[in-house]
Motif scaffolding. Structure first.
Motif, PDB file in Angstrom:
ATOM      1  N   LYS A 178      42.702   4.160 -53.082  1.00 15.31           N
ATOM      2  CA  LYS A 178      42.073   2.791 -53.399  1.00 15.31           C
ATOM      3  C   LYS A 178      40.047   2.870 -53.641  1.00 15.31           C
ATOM      4  O   LYS A 178      40.075   2.421 -55.061  1.00 15.31           O
ATOM      5  N   HIS A 179      40.304   3.837 -53.231  1.00 13.43           N
ATOM      6  CA  HIS A 179      38.268   4.069 -53.120  1.00 13.43           C
ATOM      7  C   HIS A 179      37.900   4.301 -54.209  1.00 13.43           C
ATOM      8  O   HIS A 179      36.688   5.725 -54.315  1.00 13.43           O
ATOM      9  N   GLN A 180      38.762   5.031 -55.127  1.00  5.98           N
ATOM     10  CA  GLN A 180      37.341   5.773 -56.233  1.00  5.98           C
ATOM     11  C   GLN A 180      36.975   5.745 -57.203  1.00  5.98           C
ATOM     12  O   GLN A 180      36.006   6.912 -57.829  1.00  5.98           O
ATOM     13  N   ASN A 181      36.590   4.317 -57.280  1.00  4.34           N
ATOM     14  CA  ASN A 181      35.499   3.897 -57.683  1.00  4.34           C
ATOM     15  C   ASN A 181      34.461   3.354 -57.174  1.00  4.34           C
ATOM     16  O   ASN A 181      33.648   2.556 -57.898  1.00  4.34           O
ATOM     17  N   THR A 182      35.047   3.176 -55.714  1.00  4.56           N
ATOM     18  CA  THR A 182      33.662   3.012 -54.900  1.00  4.56           C
ATOM     19  C   THR A 182      32.668   3.895 -54.869  1.00  4.56           C
ATOM     20  O   THR A 182      32.406   5.378 -54.744  1.00  4.56           O
ATOM     21  N   SER A 183      31.471   3.760 -54.780  1.00  2.00           N
ATOM     22  CA  SER A 183      29.908   4.630 -55.447  1.00  2.00           C
ATOM     23  C   SER A 183      29.614   4.668 -54.151  1.00  2.00           C
ATOM     24  O   SER A 183      30.229   4.530 -52.522  1.00  2.00           O
ATOM     25  N   LEU A 184      29.242   6.046 -53.815  1.00  2.00           N
ATOM     26  CA  LEU A 184      28.731   6.155 -52.357  1.00  2.00           C
ATOM     27  C   LEU A 184      27.301   5.630 -51.798  1.00  2.00           C
ATOM     28  O   LEU A 184      28.181   5.708 -50.657  1.00  2.00           O
ATOM     29  N   GLU A 185      26.902   4.190 -52.522  1.00  2.00           N
ATOM     30  CA  GLU A 185      26.222   3.566 -51.938  1.00  2.00           C
ATOM     31  C   GLU A 185      26.299   2.922 -51.373  1.00  2.00           C
ATOM     32  O   GLU A 185      27.008   1.932 -50.452  1.00  2.00           O
ATOM     33  N   LYS A 186      27.607   1.654 -52.209  1.00  2.00           N
ATOM     34  CA  LYS A 186      28.612   1.074 -51.309  1.00  2.00           C
ATOM     35  C   LYS A 186      29.539   1.511 -50.106  1.00  2.00           C
ATOM     36  O   LYS A 186      29.344   1.125 -49.311  1.00  2.00           O
ATOM     37  N   ALA A 187      29.739   3.333 -50.388  1.00  6.23           N
ATOM     38  CA  ALA A 187      30.761   3.248 -49.226  1.00  6.23           C
ATOM     39  C   ALA A 187      30.019   3.663 -48.024  1.00  6.23           C
ATOM     40  O   ALA A 187      29.931   3.434 -46.487  1.00  6.23           O
ATOM     41  N   LYS A 188      28.323   3.614 -48.170  1.00  6.61           N
ATOM     42  CA  LYS A 188      27.386   3.644 -47.024  1.00  6.61           C
ATOM     43  C   LYS A 188      27.276   2.442 -46.385  1.00  6.61           C
ATOM     44  O   LYS A 188      27.073   2.568 -45.188  1.00  6.61           O
ATOM     45  N   LYS A 189      26.816   1.736 -47.533  1.00  6.94           N
ATOM     46  CA  LYS A 189      26.888  -0.090 -46.740  1.00  6.94           C
ATOM     47  C   LYS A 189      27.982  -0.585 -46.375  1.00  6.94           C
ATOM     48  O   LYS A 189      27.867  -1.176 -44.916  1.00  6.94           O
ATOM     49  N   LEU A 190      29.686  -0.022 -46.480  1.00  4.22           N
ATOM     50  CA  LEU A 190      30.371  -0.706 -46.499  1.00  4.22           C
ATOM     51  C   LEU A 190      30.455   0.247 -44.531  1.00  4.22           C
ATOM     52  O   LEU A 190      30.968  -0.492 -43.324  1.00  4.22           O
ATOM     53  N   LEU A 191      30.708   1.004 -44.925  1.00  4.15           N
ATOM     54  CA  LEU A 191      30.101   2.317 -42.912  1.00  4.15           C
ATOM     55  C   LEU A 191      29.290   1.172 -42.168  1.00  4.15           C
ATOM     56  O   LEU A 191      29.921   1.055 -41.388  1.00  4.15           O
ATOM     57  N   ASN A 192      28.136   1.291 -42.789  1.00  9.31           N
ATOM     58  CA  ASN A 192      27.445   0.269 -41.670  1.00  9.31           C
ATOM     59  C   ASN A 192      27.859  -0.709 -41.505  1.00  9.31           C
ATOM     60  O   ASN A 192      27.035  -1.031 -39.798  1.00  9.31           O
ATOM     61  N   GLU A 193      28.256  -1.318 -42.042  1.00  2.95           N
ATOM     62  CA  GLU A 193      28.609  -3.000 -41.654  1.00  2.95           C
ATOM     63  C   GLU A 193      29.962  -2.753 -41.141  1.00  2.95           C
ATOM     64  O   GLU A 193      29.990  -3.870 -39.817  1.00  2.95           O
ATOM     65  N   SER A 194      30.729  -2.108 -41.580  1.00  2.59           N
ATOM     66  CA  SER A 194      31.918  -1.718 -40.066  1.00  2.59           C
ATOM     67  C   SER A 194      31.452  -1.485 -39.418  1.00  2.59           C
ATOM     68  O   SER A 194      32.560  -1.466 -37.830  1.00  2.59           O
ATOM     69  N   HIS A 195      30.713  -0.764 -38.504  1.00  2.15           N
ATOM     70  CA  HIS A 195      30.710  -0.288 -37.790  1.00  2.15           C
ATOM     71  C   HIS A 195      30.375  -1.241 -36.920  1.00  2.15           C
ATOM     72  O   HIS A 195      30.453  -1.216 -35.636  1.00  2.15           O
ATOM     73  N   ALA A 196      28.922  -1.949 -37.306  1.00  2.59           N
ATOM     74  CA  ALA A 196      28.542  -3.475 -36.748  1.00  2.59           C
ATOM     75  C   ALA A 196      29.651  -3.886 -36.502  1.00  2.59           C
ATOM     76  O   ALA A 196      30.066  -4.927 -34.848  1.00  2.59           O
ATOM     77  N   SER A 197      30.252  -3.855 -36.752  1.00  2.00           N
ATOM     78  CA  SER A 197      31.187  -4.897 -36.554  1.00  2.00           C
ATOM     79  C   SER A 197      32.244  -5.049 -35.119  1.00  2.00           C
ATOM     80  O   SER A 197      32.902  -5.339 -34.896  1.00  2.00           O
ATOM     81  N   VAL A 198      33.114  -3.421 -35.429  1.00  2.00           N
ATOM     82  CA  VAL A 198      33.884  -3.114 -33.949  1.00  2.00           C
ATOM     83  C   VAL A 198      32.744  -2.826 -33.142  1.00  2.00           C
ATOM     84  O   VAL A 198      33.896  -3.536 -32.189  1.00  2.00           O
ATOM     85  N   LEU A 199      31.987  -2.255 -32.745  1.00  2.00           N
ATOM     86  CA  LEU A 199      30.647  -2.404 -32.054  1.00  2.00           C
ATOM     87  C   LEU A 199      30.535  -4.054 -31.360  1.00  2.00           C
ATOM     88  O   LEU A 199      30.798  -4.144 -30.565  1.00  2.00           O
ATOM     89  N   GLU A 200      30.871  -5.389 -32.451  1.00  2.00           N
ATOM     90  CA  GLU A 200      30.371  -6.764 -31.575  1.00  2.00           C
ATOM     91  C   GLU A 200      32.250  -7.148 -30.874  1.00  2.00           C
ATOM     92  O   GLU A 200      31.891  -7.536 -30.089  1.00  2.00           O
ATOM     93  N   VAL A 201      32.891  -6.395 -32.067  1.00  3.28           N
ATOM     94  CA  VAL A 201      34.282  -7.025 -31.640  1.00  3.28           C
ATOM     95  C   VAL A 201      34.746  -6.180 -30.550  1.00  3.28           C
ATOM     96  O   VAL A 201      35.056  -6.944 -29.332  1.00  3.28           O
TER      97      VAL A 201
END
Length: 179
Positions: A105-128
């Motif tokens: 699914k993520h073979q066309n995801t850029s490294l920069e986008k992957a970094k952004k996604l992970l930072n956002e999801s980490h914050a979301s998991v902590l919030e939940v």
């Protein structure tokens, strides 16, 4: 570090390991960050993930997608829509197939986008997870939808333990590149 058994310990372990992950990434030279992983010469690295993940992006999106699994599972079940942690048709016996689909699914995801996604999801998991009490997180069968384990165990697995996995993998890659 012992496996967390309170919300405070869980959040602390997640943040410590998340910080360690980014410190490791930030300390790695561009050569290591851009070079594909190759663990083929190490007979000890037999698990599927050693072959599946080819670069830093693959590791980061893997972590992100497991956060998404946790978030959607919690959201669905707390809204009264009972569902399993793993989406159909996957089970714990064949979840490696799901991990391959995540990779594809993520073979066309850029490294920069992957970094952004992970930072956002980490914050979301902590919030939940902040919304739950120690009892709700670490009492077995507190929720019928967690089966025989605890919600906190799922959270630890998706956060601090998964970050440790990523750190181990990146260190092994950096060691290979530095030889």
């Amino acid at each position: 570090m012992a496996r967390p058994s309170t919300k405070k310990e869980m959040i602390e372990a997640a943040n410590i390991n998340f910080t360690k992950l980014w410190q490791l990434i930030d300390s790695m030279p561009d050569e290591s960050l851009k070079k594909d992983f190759d663990f083929s010469n190490d007979p000890k690295k037999k698990e599927a993930h050693w072959k599946r993940d080819k670069n830093l992006r693959d590791v980061l999106v893997h972590l992100y997608e497991w956060h998404q699994l946790l978030l959607s599972w919690i959201k669905s079940n707390t809204a009264g829509n009972k569902r399993n942690f793993l989406p159909e048709p996957y089970t714990w016996k064949i979840y490696s197939e799901m991990n391959i689909e995540i990779w594809k699914k993520h073979q066309n995801t850029s490294l920069e986008k992957a970094k952004k996604l992970l930072n956002e999801s980490h914050a979301s998991v902590l919030e939940v997870t902040q919304a739950f009490s120690d009892e709700a997180l670490f009492t077995k069968q507190y929720f019928d939808w967690t089966g025989t384990t605890t919600l906190g165990s799922y959270c630890v697995s998706a956060m601090s333990s998964h970050y440790e996995w990523a750190i181990k993998k990146l260190r092994a890659h950096h060691k290979n590149v530095s030889r």
